[in-house]
Design an enzyme around this catalytic site. Structure first.
Site, short mmCIF file in Angstrom:
data_model
loop_
_atom_site.label_atom_id
_atom_site.label_comp_id
_atom_site.label_asym_id
_atom_site.label_seq_id
_atom_site.Cartn_x
_atom_site.Cartn_y
_atom_site.Cartn_z
N GLU A 1 59.90 56.77 56.31
CA GLU A 1 58.60 57.07 56.91
C GLU A 1 58.80 57.38 58.37
O GLU A 1 59.39 56.57 59.09
CB GLU A 1 57.74 55.81 56.83
CG GLU A 1 56.86 55.73 55.65
CD GLU A 1 55.85 54.60 55.80
OE1 GLU A 1 56.26 53.45 56.02
OE2 GLU A 1 54.66 54.87 55.68
N GLU B 1 49.63 47.52 49.35
CA GLU B 1 49.49 48.91 49.82
C GLU B 1 50.65 49.14 50.79
O GLU B 1 50.59 48.68 51.93
CB GLU B 1 48.15 49.10 50.54
CG GLU B 1 46.93 48.93 49.64
CD GLU B 1 46.72 50.08 48.68
OE1 GLU B 1 47.44 51.10 48.78
OE2 GLU B 1 45.86 49.95 47.80
N LYS C 1 44.79 37.86 58.40
CA LYS C 1 45.78 37.83 59.48
C LYS C 1 46.04 39.28 59.90
O LYS C 1 46.75 40.01 59.23
CB LYS C 1 47.10 37.19 59.03
CG LYS C 1 48.01 36.90 60.22
CD LYS C 1 49.47 37.15 59.96
CE LYS C 1 49.89 38.58 59.96
NZ LYS C 1 49.75 39.34 61.23
N CYS D 1 50.16 55.89 56.54
CA CYS D 1 50.97 55.84 55.33
C CYS D 1 50.79 57.11 54.51
O CYS D 1 51.64 57.49 53.72
CB CYS D 1 50.57 54.63 54.50
SG CYS D 1 48.80 54.58 54.20
P1 NAD Z 1 54.55 45.71 58.81
O1 NAD Z 1 54.97 45.57 57.40
O2 NAD Z 1 55.57 45.53 59.87
O3 NAD Z 1 53.40 44.69 59.15
C1 NAD Z 1 52.20 44.64 58.39
C2 NAD Z 1 51.60 43.26 58.55
O4 NAD Z 1 52.49 42.31 57.99
C3 NAD Z 1 51.36 42.83 59.98
O5 NAD Z 1 50.16 42.08 60.02
C4 NAD Z 1 52.55 41.94 60.26
O6 NAD Z 1 52.29 40.96 61.24
C5 NAD Z 1 52.73 41.28 58.92
N1 NAD Z 1 54.07 40.74 58.66
C6 NAD Z 1 55.26 41.19 59.09
N2 NAD Z 1 56.24 40.40 58.63
C7 NAD Z 1 55.66 39.44 57.88
C8 NAD Z 1 56.14 38.32 57.13
N3 NAD Z 1 57.43 38.04 57.06
N4 NAD Z 1 55.25 37.53 56.49
C9 NAD Z 1 53.93 37.82 56.56
N5 NAD Z 1 53.42 38.84 57.23
C10 NAD Z 1 54.27 39.65 57.89
O7 NAD Z 1 53.84 47.12 58.91
P2 NAD Z 1 53.17 47.79 60.20
O8 NAD Z 1 54.26 48.32 61.07
O9 NAD Z 1 52.13 46.90 60.80
O10 NAD Z 1 52.37 48.98 59.54
C11 NAD Z 1 52.97 50.16 59.17
C12 NAD Z 1 53.30 50.16 57.69
O11 NAD Z 1 52.10 49.95 56.94
C13 NAD Z 1 53.84 51.48 57.22
O12 NAD Z 1 54.91 51.27 56.32
C14 NAD Z 1 52.66 52.10 56.49
O13 NAD Z 1 53.01 53.05 55.52
C15 NAD Z 1 52.02 50.92 55.89
N6 NAD Z 1 50.63 51.21 55.56
C16 NAD Z 1 50.30 51.36 54.23
C17 NAD Z 1 49.00 51.66 53.89
C18 NAD Z 1 48.63 51.82 52.45
O14 NAD Z 1 47.46 51.71 52.16
N7 NAD Z 1 49.55 52.08 51.53
C19 NAD Z 1 48.01 51.79 54.87
C20 NAD Z 1 48.38 51.64 56.21
C21 NAD Z 1 49.70 51.34 56.53
#
Ligand code: NAD
Length: 491
Positions: free
Chosen positions: A389, A258, A182, A292
């Site tokens: 962040e 992650e 997803k 991240c």
């Molecule tokens: P997000 O948590 O808002 O969303 C990530 C994913 O989760 C998306 O696909 C979103 O649709 C889904 N999602 C959101 N709410 C959900 C729920 N209730 N149930 C299931 N899925 C849900 O994050 P974002 O804004 O897309 O990405 C940025 C974040 O990702 C930052 O915090 C960044 O640090 C982190 N990130 C971490 C890594 C790592 O490897 N540690 C790498 C890249 C990004």
């Protein structure tokens, strides 16, 4: 523009389930927006909970045959996928730039990085092994084997639309697991193009399913509660990750997380300043700051803070902001209005707490979600911008005088993904590495992500590792078979 439209017309926009393309069960679709204009560029099928169920059913059905497919065959399919992604690097780069905003140079870098997971894990697929040994008392024999966890759900963010998918799909497929992906609703096109390429590579039906949706929780919730699912791997914010860990608890589902980061970048007074500024530019501006791993807090020794700041301001001010497709652009727009608003709030908050703007500090006028490179100095230690962040091109600088002070500033966060340390003293570098609560450390280096290395964090930055030799372990179960002493039955 023609190239853009031609490419967009070639990318499938339906759901990829069971090896074929289908519209959403409800017929719903949603728009994908170009963050440099705020205008829609495509419309994509919006998966319903029923579509999610169909995707898991397909993954479950394909699981047994895929796990029995010889490792060499799985490896060669992954290798083929690597070659196809590489051949189509320009397409992947352009679509990522169009839906996510980063510059084409950044996107090309991600294609190379993302594709490498396919190659790395194609090489790892044939190296899964166990052990056979004699128990300490000399009697029984111990046989330890590895087998695939089973159908896995992947939830990925928008900031690295290809690499976050390959970093999960490649080790899962190598281990013999099937999957449902997803992708983030902001960037579904890259994932759909990737599904198309996997199909062309010959990945069997049901082994990978891709279901973009605007109803993330409603679609993934029932899958996480379904006993056919055996693994959840999530990359995204700590806030959503926490919720998913709780959702996974009733099934005691294996999870990899992650999550967010809040990387400190520490510059000691003995650092090579040119190297430190180069590293700071990479750690801050790679992916437009939307990473991240982005340096979120610049912790600089007081003796060199003025010189470091002046050089950083000079370098960052030379970065041209513009649409990611323009050759002159060094930094594209932020991904959406909400992300830009949050960056501005953090900057305004820091300024109201006493920080001074040395560069940038306000969003750019006009269409799109552009934000300029920004440097803040005299940031108070309690400021919100040092705790959250930023996810934008903003560098807050704080100063320190002793090594212990630098360590305690760096560790003063709930996150523990990565840190960067600049010093010419190797003993000091290694001493700091032992003190910092992080999963990864860049020593005189501003970018350290590598498919051959274990990526991941400690504390609230997550659980598990992706990449390296460790990455495939996330998709393997250990089975132990105790065998009675074969010598005891010798006739
Ligand atoms: P997000 O948590 O808002 O969303 C990530 C994913 O989760 C998306 O696909 C979103 O649709 C889904 N999602 C959101 N709410 C959900 C729920 N209730 N149930 C299931 N899925 C849900 O994050 P974002 O804004 O897309 O990405 C940025 C974040 O990702 C930052 O915090 C960044 O640090 C982190 N990130 C971490 C890594 C790592 O490897 N540690 C790498 C890249 C990004």
């Amino acid at each position: 523009m023609t190239t853009e439209n031609e490419l967009l017309a070639r990318i499938p926009t339906d759901l990829y389930v069971g090896g074929g393309w289908r519209s959403a069960s409800t017929g719903a679709r949603f728009d994908v927006i170009d963050p440099s204009t705020g205008e829609p560029i495509a419309s994509v099928a919006d998966a319903s909970p029923e579509d999610g169920e169909a995707a898991l059913a397909a993954a479950h059905e394909a699981q047994r045959a895929w796990s029995r497919t010889p490792p060499r065959e799985r490896a060669e399919l992954l290798r083929r996928a690597f070659e196809l992604v590489t051949e189509r690097a320009d397409d992947f780069a352009l679509v990522m730039t169009l839906e996510m905003g980063k510059t084409l140079a950044e996107s090309r870098g991600e294609v190379a990085y993302g594709a490498e997971f396919l190659r790395w894990f194609s090489e790892e697929a044939v190296r899964i092994s166990g052990r056979y040994s004699t128990a300490p008392d000399g009697r029984n024999r111990l046989l330890v084997t590895k087998r695939p966890v089973g159908p896995s759900l992947f939830i990925t963010p928008w900031n690295f639309p290809l690499a976050m998918a390959t970093r999960k799909i490649a080790p899962a497929l190598a281990a013999g697991c099937t999957s449902v992906l997803k992708p983030a609703a902001l960037t579904p096109l890259t994932a759909l193009l990737f599904a198309d390429v996997l199909h062309e590579a010959g990945i069997p039906a049901g082994v990978v399913n891709v279901i973009p949706t605007t109803r993330a929780g409603a679609v993934t919730g029932p899958l996480i509660a379904d006993s056919r699912l055996r693994k959840l791997s999530f990359t995204g914010s700590t806030e959503v990750g926490r919720r998913l860990i709780a959702d996974a608890a009733p099934q005691v589902l294996r999870v990899s997380m992650e999550l967010g980061g809040n990387a400190p970048l520490i510059v000691f007074d003995d650092a090579d300043l040119d190297q430190a500024v180069d590293g700071a530019m990479l750690a801050k501006l790679r992916n437009g700051g939307e990473a991240c791993t982005a340096a979120n807090r610049f912790i600089v020794h007081e003796a060199i803070a003025e010189e470091f700041t002046a050089r950083l301001v000079e370098r960052m001010s030379a970065h041209t902001v513009g649409r990611g497709t323009d050759a002159a652009s060094r930094i594209g727009p932020l991904v959406d209005a909400a992300t830009r608003h949050k960056v501005q709030q953090l900057v305004d908050g820091a300024v109201s707490e006493g920080a001074r703007v040395a560069l940038g500090g306000a969003p750019l006028d006009g269409p799109g979600y552009f934000y300029p490179p920004t440097v803040l100095v005299d940031v108070p230690a309690h400021s919100g911008i040092l705790r959250e962040e930023i996810f934008g091109p903003v560098a807050p600088i704080v100063t320190f005088s002793t090594e212990d002070e630098a360590i305690s500033l760096a560790n003063a966060t709930e996150y523990g993904l990565v840190a960067y340390v600049f010093t010419r003293d190797l003993d000091r570098g290694l001493r700091i590495a032992e003190e910092l609560e992080v999963g990864m450390l860049g020593l005189n280096a501003g970018v350290i992500s590598n498919p051959a290395a274990p990526f991941g964090g400690v504390k609230q930055s997550g659980l598990g590792r992706e990449g390296g030799f460790e990455g495939i372990e996330e998709y393997l179960e250990t089975q132990y078979i105790g065998i009675s002493d074969p010598q005891a039955t010798k006739p």
